[in-house]
Design an enzyme around this catalytic site. Structure first.
Site, short mmCIF file in Angstrom:
data_model
loop_
_atom_site.label_atom_id
_atom_site.label_comp_id
_atom_site.label_asym_id
_atom_site.label_seq_id
_atom_site.Cartn_x
_atom_site.Cartn_y
_atom_site.Cartn_z
N HIS A 23 -8.33 51.58 43.63
CA HIS A 23 -9.33 51.74 44.71
C HIS A 23 -9.18 50.60 45.70
O HIS A 23 -9.83 49.56 45.59
CB HIS A 23 -10.74 51.77 44.11
CG HIS A 23 -11.83 52.09 45.09
ND1 HIS A 23 -12.88 52.95 44.79
CD2 HIS A 23 -12.04 51.71 46.38
CE1 HIS A 23 -13.69 53.04 45.85
NE2 HIS A 23 -13.19 52.29 46.82
N HIS A 25 -8.77 50.18 49.91
CA HIS A 25 -8.67 50.75 51.26
C HIS A 25 -7.62 49.96 52.02
O HIS A 25 -7.70 48.72 52.08
CB HIS A 25 -10.01 50.66 51.97
CG HIS A 25 -11.10 51.43 51.30
ND1 HIS A 25 -11.39 52.73 51.62
CD2 HIS A 25 -11.94 51.10 50.29
CE1 HIS A 25 -12.38 53.16 50.85
NE2 HIS A 25 -12.73 52.20 50.03
N GLY A 179 -16.78 56.02 53.29
CA GLY A 179 -17.52 55.75 54.52
C GLY A 179 -18.96 55.35 54.26
O GLY A 179 -19.40 55.26 53.11
N HIS A 206 -16.43 58.24 46.41
CA HIS A 206 -17.35 57.11 46.36
C HIS A 206 -18.68 57.70 45.88
O HIS A 206 -19.17 58.67 46.45
CB HIS A 206 -17.51 56.50 47.75
CG HIS A 206 -16.37 55.60 48.13
ND1 HIS A 206 -15.09 56.07 48.29
CD2 HIS A 206 -16.33 54.26 48.35
CE1 HIS A 206 -14.30 55.04 48.60
NE2 HIS A 206 -15.02 53.94 48.64
N GLU A 209 -23.24 54.68 45.67
CA GLU A 209 -23.06 53.28 46.13
C GLU A 209 -24.39 52.62 46.47
O GLU A 209 -24.58 51.44 46.23
CB GLU A 209 -22.21 53.28 47.40
CG GLU A 209 -20.75 53.05 47.18
CD GLU A 209 -20.00 53.08 48.50
OE1 GLU A 209 -19.98 54.14 49.16
OE2 GLU A 209 -19.46 52.03 48.89
N ASP A 288 -11.35 47.20 46.17
CA ASP A 288 -12.01 47.89 47.27
C ASP A 288 -11.49 47.38 48.63
O ASP A 288 -10.73 48.06 49.30
CB ASP A 288 -13.53 47.75 47.19
CG ASP A 288 -14.25 48.91 47.86
OD1 ASP A 288 -13.57 49.78 48.44
OD2 ASP A 288 -15.49 48.95 47.81
ZN LIG Z 1 -14.25 51.94 48.62
#
Ligand SMILES: [Zn+2]
Length: 345
Positions: A23, A25, A179, A206, A209, A288
């Site tokens: 994970h 980005h 997002g 996701h 969160e 992340d």
């Molecule tokens: Zn993420």
């Protein structure tokens, strides 16, 4: 803060530990130094550039939260990394950083985006080209996950899935939903994820969160998409945690991100990793956005060793718990299994 537990683990050990990153980005993984390089070269060609130096902007002691974090991408990093040269330069730099940190298998994710002269498809092609050309690709095979942004329309989401299908042969292995968790109605993406699944792509989402994205309705809807993995899993009712275990869904846990952005209460020692670690499930510790939170994967392993009292042997086992839920196929699973068996303790 709770006192640190006793462990035989140190930073040298977690750096040398073969690690699996699932994970990450792409844009959030660019270091401030690399962004500074991009900014410097842009400033040379456009002296009137209004964007602040990333080293200044990102060095400020900032408490990232949902309201400050997402605009950083949409109004700053995306603008900075919008040319072919900057996309290539930053992607190569991210790959090198993961490899230098002892990552032996990487799944990067990115939202197809467009800028002047670079279409969404060009963007995906450029990133895949970097993965192909990366000289460390044998030591660190890297695959791509394309992300649907929660602010996308249903047809934009479908466009992402179509790109993922088109570039499957070149290393796109899955589709993600990401997002700003305070935005969007996730139910509109059902058709897109259904199509992705029908074409053999894996799904990661996701999940829970923030409280606003954790209503029972939303979480049930997301589980109906049939995810193979879930990211974060913070505000999940206990009953649903057992359902996740029953379905053998893989977990991507991003401890420093959660703690630094105050998505979870308390520090590392209070993180819900503590609940999952003793359950029978596939877990991947993940960064992340290491460019923002500054904690490489080796440090995430060090943190859990220190806060949960895990030994070297237990960390090797933990790293291996990510293998089951990788999207890269059986051959990769066997390769990773063999690497970890050879790991000295
Ligand atoms: Zn993420």
């Amino acid at each position: 803060m709770a006192p640190l537990a006793t462990t035989d683990v140190d930073a040298a050990f977690t750096l040398s530990l073969p690690k699996i990153e699932l994970h990450a980005h792409l844009t959030g993984s660019i270091t401030p130094q690399c962004l500074h390089e991009v900014w410097t070269s842009l400033k040379l060609s456009s002296p009137d550039l209004l964007l602040e130096d990333p080293l200044e902007l990102l060095s400020k002691d900032k408490a990232w939260n949902v309201t400050t974090f997402f605009p950083l991408f949409s109004s700053y990093i995306y603008t900075l990394c919008s040319t072919r040269e900057s996309i290539i330069h930053s992607t190569n730099s991210v790959l090198q950083d993961f490899k230098d940190d002892g990552v032996v298998y990487l799944e990067l994710r990115t939202t197809p985006r467009y800028s002047e002269g670079v279409s969404k498809e060009d963007y995906v092609g450029l990133v895949l080209e970097c993965l192909d050309n990366f000289e460390g690709r044998e030591a660190m095979p890297t695959y791509l996950i394309l992300s649907i942004d929660r602010r996308n329309t249903a047809s934009q989401a479908m466009e992402v899935v179509d790109l993922a299908i088109k570039y499957r042969e070149r290393g796109v292995v899955g589709v993600d939903l990401c997002g700003d968790p305070s935005k969007g109605d996730v139910s509109i993406f059902k058709a897109a994820f259904t199509k992705a699944k029908q074409h053999g792509l894996k799904i990661t989402l996701h999940f829970a969160e923030v409280p606003a994205s954790s209503s029972e309705l939303e979480l049930e809807t997301l589980l109906q998409f049939g995810p193979d993995r879930l990211g974060h899993v913070i505000h999940v009712p206990e009953e649903m945690m057992h359902e996740i275990l029953r379905r053998r869904i893989g977990l991507e846990l991003c401890i420093s991100c959660n703690v630094q952005a105050s998505l979870t209460e308390g520090g590392v020692g209070e993180h819900h990793f503590g609940w999952w670690k003793d359950r029978e499930c596939s877990i991947a510790l993940c960064t992340d956005d290491v460019g923002i939170f500054g904690s490489p994967l080796s440090n995430e392993y060090l943190l859990v060793a220190e806060h949960f009292g895990l030994s070297r042997k237990e960390l090797v086992k933990l790293s291996g718990r990510a293998i089951e839920c990788i999207f890269g196929g059986e051959e990769e699973k066997q390769r990773l299994g063999a690497i970890l068996v050879r790991q000295e303790i």
